[in-house]
Design an enzyme around this catalytic site. Structure first.
Site, PDB file in Angstrom:
ATOM      1  N   ALA A 199       0.562  -0.857   0.165  1.00 39.18           N
ATOM      2  CA  ALA A 199      -0.313   0.041  -0.279  1.00 39.18           C
ATOM      3  C   ALA A 199       0.947   1.281  -0.169  1.00 39.18           C
ATOM      4  O   ALA A 199       1.903   0.786   0.167  1.00 39.18           O
ATOM      5  CB  ALA A 199      -0.757   0.516   1.387  1.00 39.18           C
ATOM      6  N   PRO A 200       0.396   2.493  -0.465  1.00 39.75           N
ATOM      7  CA  PRO A 200       0.974   3.835  -0.616  1.00 39.75           C
ATOM      8  C   PRO A 200       0.898   4.325   0.671  1.00 39.75           C
ATOM      9  O   PRO A 200      -0.069   4.411   1.522  1.00 39.75           O
ATOM     10  CB  PRO A 200       0.605   4.479  -1.988  1.00 39.75           C
ATOM     11  CG  PRO A 200      -1.120   4.256  -1.791  1.00 39.75           C
ATOM     12  CD  PRO A 200      -0.435   2.672  -0.998  1.00 39.75           C
ATOM     13  N   TRP A 201       1.540   5.595   0.350  1.00 36.69           N
ATOM     14  CA  TRP A 201       1.996   6.332   1.800  1.00 36.69           C
ATOM     15  C   TRP A 201       0.424   7.790   1.578  1.00 36.69           C
ATOM     16  O   TRP A 201       0.479   8.558   2.808  1.00 36.69           O
ATOM     17  CB  TRP A 201       3.000   7.040   2.547  1.00 36.69           C
ATOM     18  CG  TRP A 201       3.969   7.340   0.870  1.00 36.69           C
ATOM     19  CD1 TRP A 201       4.675   7.193   0.259  1.00 36.69           C
ATOM     20  CD2 TRP A 201       3.972   9.110   0.267  1.00 36.69           C
ATOM     21  NE1 TRP A 201       5.731   7.684  -0.510  1.00 36.69           N
ATOM     22  CE2 TRP A 201       4.805   8.942  -0.851  1.00 36.69           C
ATOM     23  CE3 TRP A 201       3.133   9.755   0.331  1.00 36.69           C
ATOM     24  CZ2 TRP A 201       4.637  10.066  -1.521  1.00 36.69           C
ATOM     25  CZ3 TRP A 201       2.829  10.943  -0.647  1.00 36.69           C
ATOM     26  CH2 TRP A 201       3.887  11.110  -1.187  1.00 36.69           C
ATOM     27  N   LYS A 231       1.662  -4.840   3.144  1.00 38.94           N
ATOM     28  CA  LYS A 231       2.725  -3.852   3.515  1.00 38.94           C
ATOM     29  C   LYS A 231       2.480  -2.200   3.783  1.00 38.94           C
ATOM     30  O   LYS A 231       2.363  -1.822   2.067  1.00 38.94           O
ATOM     31  CB  LYS A 231       4.100  -4.448   3.111  1.00 38.94           C
ATOM     32  CG  LYS A 231       5.142  -3.182   3.906  1.00 38.94           C
ATOM     33  CD  LYS A 231       7.196  -3.515   2.842  1.00 38.94           C
ATOM     34  CE  LYS A 231       6.338  -2.630   1.724  1.00 38.94           C
ATOM     35  NZ  LYS A 231       6.832  -1.123   2.545  1.00 38.94           N
ATOM     36  N   PRO A 232       2.354  -1.542   4.838  1.00 38.49           N
ATOM     37  CA  PRO A 232       2.767  -0.203   4.577  1.00 38.49           C
ATOM     38  C   PRO A 232       3.586   0.933   3.922  1.00 38.49           C
ATOM     39  O   PRO A 232       5.080  -0.005   4.153  1.00 38.49           O
ATOM     40  CB  PRO A 232       1.924   0.074   5.875  1.00 38.49           C
ATOM     41  CG  PRO A 232       2.398  -0.992   6.675  1.00 38.49           C
ATOM     42  CD  PRO A 232       2.866  -1.952   5.988  1.00 38.49           C
ATOM     43  N   SER A 287       4.270   3.963  -7.120  1.00 38.99           N
ATOM     44  CA  SER A 287       4.775   4.544  -8.431  1.00 38.99           C
ATOM     45  C   SER A 287       4.654   4.018  -9.579  1.00 38.99           C
ATOM     46  O   SER A 287       5.178   2.619  -9.630  1.00 38.99           O
ATOM     47  CB  SER A 287       5.893   5.506  -7.987  1.00 38.99           C
ATOM     48  OG  SER A 287       7.181   4.621  -8.125  1.00 38.99           O
ATOM     49  N   GLU A 322      -1.956  -0.022  -9.280  1.00 41.15           N
ATOM     50  CA  GLU A 322      -2.366   1.151  -9.836  1.00 41.15           C
ATOM     51  C   GLU A 322      -1.304   1.522  -9.551  1.00 41.15           C
ATOM     52  O   GLU A 322      -0.421   2.234  -8.061  1.00 41.15           O
ATOM     53  CB  GLU A 322      -3.545   0.895  -7.921  1.00 41.15           C
ATOM     54  CG  GLU A 322      -4.900   2.579  -8.803  1.00 41.15           C
ATOM     55  CD  GLU A 322      -3.723   3.622  -8.525  1.00 41.15           C
ATOM     56  OE1 GLU A 322      -3.370   4.579  -9.772  1.00 41.15           O
ATOM     57  OE2 GLU A 322      -3.910   3.934  -7.760  1.00 41.15           O
ATOM     58  N   CYS A 335      -3.264  10.163  -7.098  1.00 47.72           N
ATOM     59  CA  CYS A 335      -3.343   9.876  -8.722  1.00 47.72           C
ATOM     60  C   CYS A 335      -4.657  10.125  -9.529  1.00 47.72           C
ATOM     61  O   CYS A 335      -3.966  10.908 -10.438  1.00 47.72           O
ATOM     62  CB  CYS A 335      -3.338   8.467  -9.063  1.00 47.72           C
ATOM     63  SG  CYS A 335      -1.856   7.522  -7.998  1.00 47.72           S
ATOM     64  N   GLU A 372       4.510  13.050 -13.104  1.00 50.65           N
ATOM     65  CA  GLU A 372       3.830  13.353 -11.808  1.00 50.65           C
ATOM     66  C   GLU A 372       4.629  14.105 -10.500  1.00 50.65           C
ATOM     67  O   GLU A 372       5.219  13.787 -10.707  1.00 50.65           O
ATOM     68  CB  GLU A 372       3.572  11.551 -11.342  1.00 50.65           C
ATOM     69  CG  GLU A 372       2.410  12.045 -10.117  1.00 50.65           C
ATOM     70  CD  GLU A 372       2.070  10.447  -9.879  1.00 50.65           C
ATOM     71  OE1 GLU A 372       1.049  10.679 -10.093  1.00 50.65           O
ATOM     72  OE2 GLU A 372       2.539   9.922 -10.150  1.00 50.65           O
TER      73      GLU A 372
END
Length: 479
Positions: A152-154, A178-179, A230, A251, A285, A381
């Site tokens: 997972a992302p931040w 996993k965070p 990313s 994603e 995003c 981005e």
């Protein structure tokens, strides 16, 4: 006098554990820039333990009925509501997000999404049986894929965790998630909540860095790897997963075009686009960061957007008047600042363009005009509170420029002309097209992109299907 740091721990096979070798990572509150906790830096031994636990738990969880899994997910949703204030506090410390907006804009959709997938659990079915060969009946089974390794992302640690574990558990899979190393706190709290409801080993949390995530993806046990992150990280996951032909769900980044035609209600469009561009500090995003405006209204629109930016506030989590908090970490602040520092001479900063305050990672709402299609800030981005503006002459040029990036996640069209809106929505090469709005999401509709924004869908029945596999069963009628 020193304040004792909070100690976060992995959650493996129903219990909280330190990393096997005792290594830790310092966790920083981005609103203050100060360390407030440590989390495990998980290594191979921790990954092995989590995967073994998930694999051992899978057969029994797979064999639960859809109704049983639905009841479990509904209990999880209820528990999220009951622990909402704890989740909000952990997420705000994780990210620096405003407390009020986290309460109103994240908790309700998260709970709704879990309940949606609770319902989807009971729709795990194949197509109707039939005789497609004489004397033979065929049926199609939809089955869980197995153990799922999820990263997972931040930017939305809690919500993205929900987007991953809810469809996976609903379909009958077990999970190791996993965070991000910068935002582990809310996911560890989620483990506490879910761990009290599901059998041990069904849901596991590993804290760590990118090497931890790589070890998860490369591990032989998971049948599927899912990441929100990313483009570079997604490509690495796809490459690693290809070595043993794992299923992959990606994603990745976005560079959403916001196409504003001359018949648009300018005040309303500016208000909505500013919110969609600056919410969560632009760390989304799908953020409305790349605006293309018809040349006949360009100057008026830019002036109005610059004023909206100036009127938008960023600040501490407990300030009720702010729209967004800090950037997530020092590296992200450096990245966003770098885009502004490297602007070409023809670009003009209409508002913002600087850090705010001396403490934390706050950045001012920014508007940049005068840009060309091949400029770095148009093509790459930024992932910060920066909205760029380009001027286009006609529909064909707007479409060419909108599609002229390597990302293809989300987009929006602003016009009162229905036919033009339909043409644009058909020809925009993005996984989502909003018309006269930007950024609303619902659990029933799919979210996911094309090109370098990845593949696979989050949310909706399509997202649920991604966590299943299809099996054909044929039986002889003569036996």
């Amino acid at each position: 006098m020193t304040t004792e740091l909070r100690r976060l721990r992995n959650y493996i096979n129903g219990e909280f554990r330190d990393a096997a070798d005792g290594r830790t990572i310092e966790v920083v509150n981005p609103a203050t820039g100060e360390v407030y906790a440590t989390s495990p830096l998980s290594g191979q031994a921790d990954v092995d333990a989590a995967m073994d636990a998930a694999a051992a738990a899978f057969p029994a969880w797979r064999d639960t009925t859809p109704a049983e899994r639905q009841r479990v997910l509904l209990k999880i949703a209820d528990a999220f509501e009951e622990r909402a204030e704890d989740l909000i506090a952990a997420e705000s410390e994780n990210t620096g997000k405003p407390l009020g907006l986290t309460r109103s804009e994240e908790i309700p959709p998260m709970v709704d999404q879990i309940r949606f997938f609770a319902g989807a659990a009971r729709m795990l079915e194949g197509r109707s049986a039939g005789e497609y060969m004489e004397g033979m009946t065929s049926i199609v089974r939809r089955e869980p894929v197995g153990v799922c390794a999820q990263v997972a992302p931040w930017n939305y640690p809690m919500m993205m965790a929900v987007w991953k574990f809810a469809p996976a558990l609903a379909a009958g899979n077990t999970v190791v998630i996993k965070p991000s190393d910068t935002t582990p706190a809310s996911t560890v709290l989620i483990a506490e909540i879910i761990g009290a409801i599901v059998p041990k080993g069904v849901f596991n949390v590993l804290c760590g860095d990118r090497d931890t995530g790589r070890a998860m993806v490369e591990h032989p046990i998971p049948a599927m790897a899912s990441i929100t992150g990313s483009v570079r990280a997604g490509m690495q996951v796809a490459e690693s997963a290809a070595k043993d032909v794992k299923r992959v769900h990606l994603e990745l980044g976005g560079k959403a075009p916001v196409v504003v035609f001359e018949d648009t209600d300018i005040p309303k469009a500016v208000e909505d686009i500013a919110v969609a561009g600056y919410f969560n500090a632009g760390q989304d995003c799908t953020a409305a960061t790349r605006v293309l405006v018809h040349e006949s209204i360009h100057d008026e629109f830019v002036a109005a957007l610059a004023k909206a930016a100036t009127d938008t506030k960023t600040g501490a989590p407990d300030d009720e008047d702010v729209l967004y908090g800090p950037l997530n970490n020092a590296n992200q602040l450096k990245q966003v600042s770098g885009f502004i520092e490297r602007l070409p001479a023809h670009a003009k900063v209409e508002a913002g363009g600087h850090q705010v305050g001396e403490k934390g990672y706050f950045y001012a709402p920014t508007v940049v005009s005068g840009l060309k299609q091949d400029d770095e800030i148009i093509q790459k981005e930024v992932f910060g509170p920066v909205i760029t503006v380009q001027s286009f002459r006609d529909e064909a040029q707007a479409l060419e420029w909108a599609n002229g990036v390597e990302y293809a996640l989300a987009s929006s069209v602003w016009t009162k002309d229905h036919a033009r809106a339909m043409r644009m929505s058909k020809n925009l090469d993005f996984g989502c097209v909003w018309i006269n709005t930007h950024i609303p999401l619902v659990a029933e509709m799919p979210h996911g992109g094309f090109k370098k924004s990845g593949y696979g869908k989050d949310l909706s029945a399509y997202g649920f299907d991604d966590y299943t596999r299809v099996k054909h069963v044929m039986t002889s009628l003569d036996a």
